[in-house]
Design a protein around this motif. Structure first.
Motif, PDB file in Angstrom:
ATOM      1  N   VAL A   1       0.808  -1.222   0.000  1.00 54.88           N
ATOM      2  CA  VAL A   1       0.000   0.000   0.000  1.00 54.88           C
ATOM      3  C   VAL A   1       0.844   1.276   0.000  1.00 54.88           C
ATOM      4  O   VAL A   1       0.687   2.111  -0.890  1.00 54.88           O
ATOM      5  CB  VAL A   1      -1.003  -0.020   1.178  1.00 54.88           C
ATOM      6  CG1 VAL A   1      -1.552   1.363   1.451  1.00 54.88           C
ATOM      7  CG2 VAL A   1      -2.141  -0.970   0.853  1.00 54.88           C
ATOM      8  N   PRO A   2       1.764   1.442   0.963  1.00 59.72           N
ATOM      9  CA  PRO A   2       2.539   2.693   0.946  1.00 59.72           C
ATOM     10  C   PRO A   2       3.339   2.894  -0.345  1.00 59.72           C
ATOM     11  O   PRO A   2       3.272   3.985  -0.939  1.00 59.72           O
ATOM     12  CB  PRO A   2       3.462   2.559   2.164  1.00 59.72           C
ATOM     13  CG  PRO A   2       2.828   1.516   3.018  1.00 59.72           C
ATOM     14  CD  PRO A   2       2.096   0.602   2.106  1.00 59.72           C
ATOM     15  N   PRO A   3       4.084   1.867  -0.833  1.00 63.56           N
ATOM     16  CA  PRO A   3       4.794   2.095  -2.093  1.00 63.56           C
ATOM     17  C   PRO A   3       3.869   2.435  -3.248  1.00 63.56           C
ATOM     18  O   PRO A   3       4.180   3.316  -4.069  1.00 63.56           O
ATOM     19  CB  PRO A   3       5.509   0.762  -2.362  1.00 63.56           C
ATOM     20  CG  PRO A   3       5.263  -0.113  -1.217  1.00 63.56           C
ATOM     21  CD  PRO A   3       4.427   0.578  -0.224  1.00 63.56           C
ATOM     22  N   ALA A   4       2.675   1.769  -3.285  1.00 63.58           N
ATOM     23  CA  ALA A   4       1.753   2.057  -4.391  1.00 63.58           C
ATOM     24  C   ALA A   4       1.283   3.496  -4.320  1.00 63.58           C
ATOM     25  O   ALA A   4       1.205   4.201  -5.325  1.00 63.58           O
ATOM     26  CB  ALA A   4       0.555   1.109  -4.329  1.00 63.58           C
ATOM     27  N   PHE A   5       0.999   3.947  -3.093  1.00 62.12           N
ATOM     28  CA  PHE A   5       0.494   5.305  -2.906  1.00 62.12           C
ATOM     29  C   PHE A   5       1.510   6.336  -3.379  1.00 62.12           C
ATOM     30  O   PHE A   5       1.240   7.159  -4.251  1.00 62.12           O
ATOM     31  CB  PHE A   5       0.172   5.480  -1.415  1.00 62.12           C
ATOM     32  CG  PHE A   5      -0.467   6.790  -1.077  1.00 62.12           C
ATOM     33  CD1 PHE A   5      -1.779   7.053  -1.436  1.00 62.12           C
ATOM     34  CD2 PHE A   5       0.245   7.760  -0.390  1.00 62.12           C
ATOM     35  CE1 PHE A   5      -2.381   8.251  -1.103  1.00 62.12           C
ATOM     36  CE2 PHE A   5      -0.353   8.961  -0.057  1.00 62.12           C
ATOM     37  CZ  PHE A   5      -1.667   9.212  -0.420  1.00 62.12           C
ATOM     38  N   PHE A   6       2.717   6.216  -2.839  1.00 63.90           N
ATOM     39  CA  PHE A   6       3.716   7.214  -3.182  1.00 63.90           C
ATOM     40  C   PHE A   6       4.263   6.994  -4.583  1.00 63.90           C
ATOM     41  O   PHE A   6       4.626   7.950  -5.268  1.00 63.90           O
ATOM     42  CB  PHE A   6       4.829   7.220  -2.134  1.00 63.90           C
ATOM     43  CG  PHE A   6       4.344   7.689  -0.798  1.00 63.90           C
ATOM     44  CD1 PHE A   6       3.947   9.004  -0.628  1.00 63.90           C
ATOM     45  CD2 PHE A   6       4.224   6.811   0.262  1.00 63.90           C
ATOM     46  CE1 PHE A   6       3.466   9.445   0.593  1.00 63.90           C
ATOM     47  CE2 PHE A   6       3.753   7.242   1.487  1.00 63.90           C
ATOM     48  CZ  PHE A   6       3.368   8.562   1.654  1.00 63.90           C
ATOM     49  N   GLY A   7       4.295   5.716  -5.006  1.00 63.23           N
ATOM     50  CA  GLY A   7       4.749   5.436  -6.369  1.00 63.23           C
ATOM     51  C   GLY A   7       3.845   6.098  -7.387  1.00 63.23           C
ATOM     52  O   GLY A   7       4.302   6.755  -8.330  1.00 63.23           O
ATOM     53  N   MET A   8       2.526   5.943  -7.179  1.00 65.49           N
ATOM     54  CA  MET A   8       1.586   6.561  -8.105  1.00 65.49           C
ATOM     55  C   MET A   8       1.765   8.075  -8.090  1.00 65.49           C
ATOM     56  O   MET A   8       1.724   8.732  -9.129  1.00 65.49           O
ATOM     57  CB  MET A   8       0.163   6.162  -7.706  1.00 65.49           C
ATOM     58  CG  MET A   8      -0.924   6.647  -8.633  1.00 65.49           C
ATOM     59  SD  MET A   8      -0.612   6.411 -10.384  1.00 65.49           S
ATOM     60  CE  MET A   8      -1.367   4.845 -10.677  1.00 65.49           C
ATOM     61  N   GLY A   9       1.998   8.622  -6.868  1.00 63.32           N
ATOM     62  CA  GLY A   9       2.218  10.060  -6.764  1.00 63.32           C
ATOM     63  C   GLY A   9       3.441  10.476  -7.567  1.00 63.32           C
ATOM     64  O   GLY A   9       3.406  11.459  -8.316  1.00 63.32           O
TER      65      GLY A   9
END
Lengths: 234, 251, 628
Positions: free
Chosen positions: B218-226
């Motif tokens: 979840v955290p990598p996906a969130f910031f990755g998408m950002g």
């Protein structure tokens, strides 16, 4: 017969009763909304509040004005209204049905007074019909609706009295009971769509009448435009 | 870790455990409902006896998984794994989402469908009794010692001992020892008990581990998408600027 | 009637129905309106409103990315409508959750009780955060109506790009976490749908279908309000996201094939058929039709492809969230009430959408309500040609009427049976089979007992003993059978006929004859029957008359036999077995049951445990035949 009675007491009652309650609410809301809109658009925003309130109160408690002209007819009318509202609302058998259905109950009329009010309402209703028929002026003003309403309002009272007080065979009892219920439900349905809606509209009708004369500025032009008669003499 | 061992060969189907459970947990009167499953469990029946042909009686109850899917599924931690082992339920936290019912591989949690303020209902291994040092009501009530209470390791040893002593009678496996991460309600039986759970394949993973990778992503996906969007934004803006400059230069 | 008016009237009617059923659900529990069960805890509300609703709201973040980040200015005029669509999609899902959750007033609890292992915890946080973002993104539009909030509006618009970024990041998590929800059910979800890639598949399909949903909405708008359609833009948009859809199909098929699940799609089961329908709607139709440049720009093709893709993704989500989860109970068929609530929530959302479109500057310019065109003629209606006001007021009159009628109809349609005894299996008790030996088996399921009637008569003193057990009888019938009053197998029945007692032709007694004045009138507070009918219960009857309601058949039968059997077991020599269940319910050898397990069990719990062994039915039947 049993199933018919159950249907009339159950789903049909719920349908008609809710149509009545929400229908009246709808009429009230629509009228107030319309009045507010009219006021918003009115050119002249001064309103004679005091006069309107006094007039409204005078219409709700019409003792003074009514007795001046047709005292007997007015007295009958007032008695009729009292019986019409009190009897069904505080009849023990009706309250019992409410309690069985959703578990609420309230104060009930003693048996004797319930019978008394029923007969009073029937007599007053018959008197009102006679009054309408007897006076030429009233006859000329009456519509078919006015007779129809007096007639249909009396049906539940008569059948209800028969069911509660006379020894009749069970099948006749059920038949009368069915007529009683169905007539009551017909009244429920018709109330919000007919003149009986005055039971909720009465308090605001005076304001609406007052507002109706506050046309917005230059409304005459717009009316003429809508009717495609612009520039023509009215 | 406390556990319950049920020996199907010893059960005579007298339902004393059902009665004891009802009495101790003060469960209300029950009657057949449209929403019941045909295993006897319901919001007011936390344990039941399933009758199988040839006088086989199998007691069904919450299995108190070692890695419970319901606990990992519950969004508000209303279900939790206590240190002694039982999976307990805190109605004060529940929001009524019923995700635990979806997640449970044994179909244990039941719902109060007729209640306007409904809660999940399931066996909690009489947690209050265990804390007092007593055993659950059901095992205490059993007249034939078909269902017994104890430490999981000891019960496992006992189960294996029984199987070893009478290999002709028992199926050579303790149900609940390893499946889906293992459970704290164990069975030994002379018939297959696969019907107690949803079809489990050999490669069925421990259920909480199925969602774990996705949740940790979840955290990598969130910031990755950002970051990706930020890069795209910068790129598009630059392209626009270059285009505009070119046009200006032309003029 | 006008297109808009017809459409809106239907929506108002659906909303009214749903509100009636929704109120029932709030007061009487989920069981009173739905067919949800322990075997199917999530039903049509999740499968139709919550999960697809959020997938279709995906257009919000995708289109804002296209417009504000990839800076495709040509779609800018659709930015407001796409945000509104997403906002309403989420509101729809949230409303459905309020109906669907058991304790909707506790929905805020994930804020304080953290459980970061749970996919649903992530979902609930995403819903809350994204709803806030969408609200902030959309709120400048209604703010344009008034000048008072201009500063706030300008501030929000200035930092819109921040909201756009946040929206995209949260949506990414949210769309994928809905897939994560079902990762935990590897043993329940059908293998054709289960995949460890579910989160990614959910995300990509949402990205693809969101803009197609926008296309559908724009086309509906242009149909309803007779506005010209920017066909080329719509077609380009559809084509672009058709490519994403194709990518989705590619990943999905690679996943299925690499896991060796492809044969399952051809095994002819109904699941396989649904799989192919889903693929047809979601992939084949849109991809095939939109690939050809000629067809792309025709209105019917745009209609077909957008509807097909929207239905396809809806079916996909419904399959995963419900249809394809294994069940052990009876098949779940949603009730009319459930379906109605589902559609009612959608209708209400569409009404809000239409309201916003008409009222605010969604389309950059304010859309004139066709009902309020200045050149529209005034409307007259009714037999007396009553003036109904401007067309808009006329519309209001119609909608409110339709709404009221539908709401009342909804309340009338609620079955009182469902409310009073929701979910209780209705099993009428039946007459015992006659003869010397009766087969006492009220619900005819074969699980009963042979009752030696003649034997009991003789033992208790011939014909005089009837009223020992037959403690009441109905008029014109001596010693009525038990089932005459104990009519229901599991619920109590009313043994008292109010109609007859009150009727002038019958008993003709007043209410206060039985109900004390001033005390609440219930069956339990009323005078019992034997106070008037003092011959109904004999002096020596086994059961004393205590309640006015007839117990359920099972309770009554157990109560009658067990109390006597227990007493006799204590008194009689050599008859200790009398109070053991298997004495009557002969299913196994008495010897194999330890003697301490006696009727004590049934005696205290005949109220509780109703069906001990469902599959004993056949055995008892065989025994009954053997006994003759």
């Amino acid at each position: 017969m049993e199933t018919l009675l159950d249907f009339a007491r159950g789903p049909l009652f719920r349908l008609t009763f809710i149509i009545m309650i929400l229908g009246l609410l709808r009429v009230l809301i629509l009228d107030i909304y319309g009045a507010v809109e009219a006021y918003r658009r009115a050119g002249d925003k001064r309103l004679d509040w005091k006069n309107a309130i006094i007039k409204t109160l005078r219409w709700i408690f019409p003792f003074k004005s009514a007795f001046a002209q047709r005292p007997f007819y007015s007295a009958l009318s007032i008695l009729f209204h009292i019986g019409l509202i009190l009897t069904p609302l505080f009849l023990l058998a009706h309250i019992q049905l409410w309690e069985d259905g959703i578990g609420i109950s309230w104060w009930s009329l003693p048996h004797f007074w319930a019978d008394f009010l029923t007969i009073l309402t029937i007599i007053a209703g018959l008197g009102l019909i006679t009054g309408r028929l007897a006076s030429r002026g009233a006859r000329a003003l009456s519509r078919k609706q006015d007779y129809f309403w007096l007639f249909i309002l009396l049906i539940p009272f008569i059948t209800g009295y028969i069911c509660a007080n006379t020894a009749i065979s069970p099948s006749a009892y059920q038949a009368f009971m069915l007529i009683h219920i169905l007539a009551g439900e017909l009244i429920f349905v018709l109330i919000p769509f007919s003149k009986i809606a005055h039971c909720v509209l009465m308090p605001i009708s005076q304001f609406i009448i007052t507002l109706a004369w506050k046309f917005p500025a230059r409304v005459d032009d717009k009316i003429a435009e809508t009717l495609k008669k612009k520039g023509m003499p009215v | 870790m406390k556990a319950i061992l049920t020996d199907v060969t010893k059960c005579i189907g007298c339902q004393q455990c059902v009665l004891a459970c009802k009495d101790y947990n003060k469960l209300d009167k029950d009657m057949p409902r449209d929403w019941h499953r045909n295993d006897g469990l319901s919001a007011r029946n936390w344990t039941s006896i399933i009758h199988k042909p040839d006088e086989h009686y199998i007691r069904k109850q919450c299995r108190h998984c070692i890695e419970p899917a319901c606990v990992s599924a519950c969004p508000v931690a209303a279900l939790s794994k206590s240190p002694e082992g039982p999976v307990t339920y805190d109605p004060g936290r529940c929001i009524g989402c019923r995700y635990c019912m979806i997640a449970c591989p044994y179909g244990i949690p039941r719902y109060e469908w007729d209640n306007p303020v409904p809660y999940i209902q399931k066996c909690n291994m009489c947690y209050s009794r265990i804390k007092e040092g007593k055993q659950p009501a059901c095992t205490e009530a059993c007249p034939t010692e078909a269902t017994i209470f104890g430490d999981r390791d000891e019960l496992l040893a006992e189960a294996h001992r029984r199987i070893k002593n009478d290999p002709d009678l028992y199926i050579g496996k303790v149900f609940g020892e390893f499946e889906i991460g293992g459970t704290q309600v164990l069975y030994i039986s002379d018939i297959d008990l696969g019907f107690l759970s949803y079809p489990v394949r050999k490669d069925t993973p421990v259920l909480p581990e199925t969602t774990a990778p996705a949740m940790s992503a979840v955290p990598p996906a969130f910031f990755g998408m950002g970051a990706v969007m930020g890069g795209l934004y910068w790129f598009c803006k630059r392209k626009e600027r270059i285009k505009r400059e070119k046009e200006e230069n032309k003029e | 009637m006008d297109r808009v008016k017809t459409f809106k009237s239907i929506l108002w009617a659906l909303t009214g129905l749903a509100i009636a059923f929704g109120i029932t659900r709030m007061f009487f529990g989920l069981g009173s309106v739905s067919n949800l069960s322990d075997a199917t805890p999530w039903g049509i509300w999740k499968g139709l409103n919550v999960i697809p609703g959020i997938a279709l709201a995906g257009g919000g973040f995708v289109m804002t990315a296209v417009i504000y980040i990839m800076r495709r200015e040509e779609y800018k005029r659709y930015s407001k409508i796409t945000v509104l669509l997403a906002f309403l999609g989420y509101i729809t899902a949230a409303t459905a959750l309020v109906v669907e959750l058991g304790l909707p007033w506790m929905v805020w609890k994930p804020i304080i009780y953290w459980q970061h292992h749970s996919a649903l915890f992530e979902v609930s946080w995403c819903v809350m955060l994204y709803l806030t973002v969408l609200f902030l993104e959309f709120i400048p539009v209604p703010m344009e109506e008034t000048e008072r909030l201009a500063k706030l509006r300008i501030f929000l618009n200035k930092y819109k790009i921040v909201l756009v970024f946040l929206g995209i990041m949260i949506s990414t998590l949210h769309q994928s976490s809905l897939g994560t929800l079902f990762l935990i059910t590897p043993e329940k979800l059908h293998p054709l749908w289960y995949s460890s890639l579910l989160p990614i598949l959910f995300f990509i399909s949402a990205v693809a279908v969101g803009p197609l949903m926008l296309v559908l909405a724009v086309m509906t708008m242009s149909y309803l309000y007779r506005k010209p359609l920017e066909k080329d833009k719509m077609a380009n948009l559809a084509f672009g996201f058709m490519l994403v859809l194709a990518l989705y199909g590619l990943i999905r098929f690679i996943d299925i094939i690499s896991a060796g699940k492809l044969p399952l799609a051809f095994d002819g089961s109904w699941q396989a058929w649904i799989f192919w329908i889903e693929i047809l709607l979601l992939l084949v139709i849109p991809v095939a039709l939109l690939s050809f440049k000629k067809m792309r720009y025709s209105t019917p093709v745009l209609w077909i492809t957008s509807i097909s893709a929207v239905l396809g993704v809806g079916l996909d989500r419904a399959n995963i969230a419900g249809i394809m989860l294994i069940r052990t109970g009876p098949v779940y068929i949603p009730t009319f009430y459930e379906i109605s609530i589902s559609f009612g929530i959608l209708s209400a959302a569409i009404l809000v959408f239409l309201f916003c479109v008409e009222r605010f500057k969604i389309w950059e310019v304010k859309w004139e309500d066709p009902l309020e065109k200045p050149e529209a003629p005034p409307e007259f209606g009714g037999p007396a040609d009553v003036w109904l006001g401007t067309p808009r007021i006329a519309g209001r009159t119609v909608y409110s009427l339709v709404f009221v009628l539908a709401l009342a109809l909804g309340f009338a349609m609620i079955s009182s049976e469902r409310i009073q005894s929701a979910g209780v299996e209705k099993v009428p008790a039946s007459k015992a089979r006659g003869g010397d030996t009766l087969f006492v088996d009220g619900n005819l399921d074969g699980y009963g007992t042979m009752f030696a009637h003649e034997d009991h008569i003789q033992r208790f003193g011939d014909k005089k003993s009837c009223d020992l057990c037959h403690h009441m009888n109905i008029p014109l019938d001596k010693h009525s059978g038990c089932y005459e009053c104990h009519r229901n197998m599991y619920t109590t029945a009313d043994a008292f006929r109010h109609d007859w007692h009150a009727s002038p032709a019958g008993a003709k007694i007043n209410c206060d004859k039985c109900h004390q004045p001033g005390v609440q009138r219930t069956a339990s507070s009323a005078k019992t029957c034997d106070k008037c009918h003092n011959d109904l219960v004999a002096q020596n009857a086994v059961i004393k008359f205590e309640e006015n309601e007839a117990l359920s058949y099972t309770d009554a039968m157990h109560g009658l036999c067990v109390s006597c059997h227990k007493q006799k077991a204590r008194v009689l020599e050599g008859k200790e077995d009398l109070d053991r269940c298997p004495t009557c319910h002969k299913v196994r050898d008495l010897e194999s049951i330890p003697s301490e397990i006696k009727m004590q069990f049934i005696d205290t719990t005949f109220n509780h445990v109703v069906i001990p062994f469902p599959d004993l039915v056949n055995r008892v039947k065989i025994e009954a035949e053997q006994d003759g």
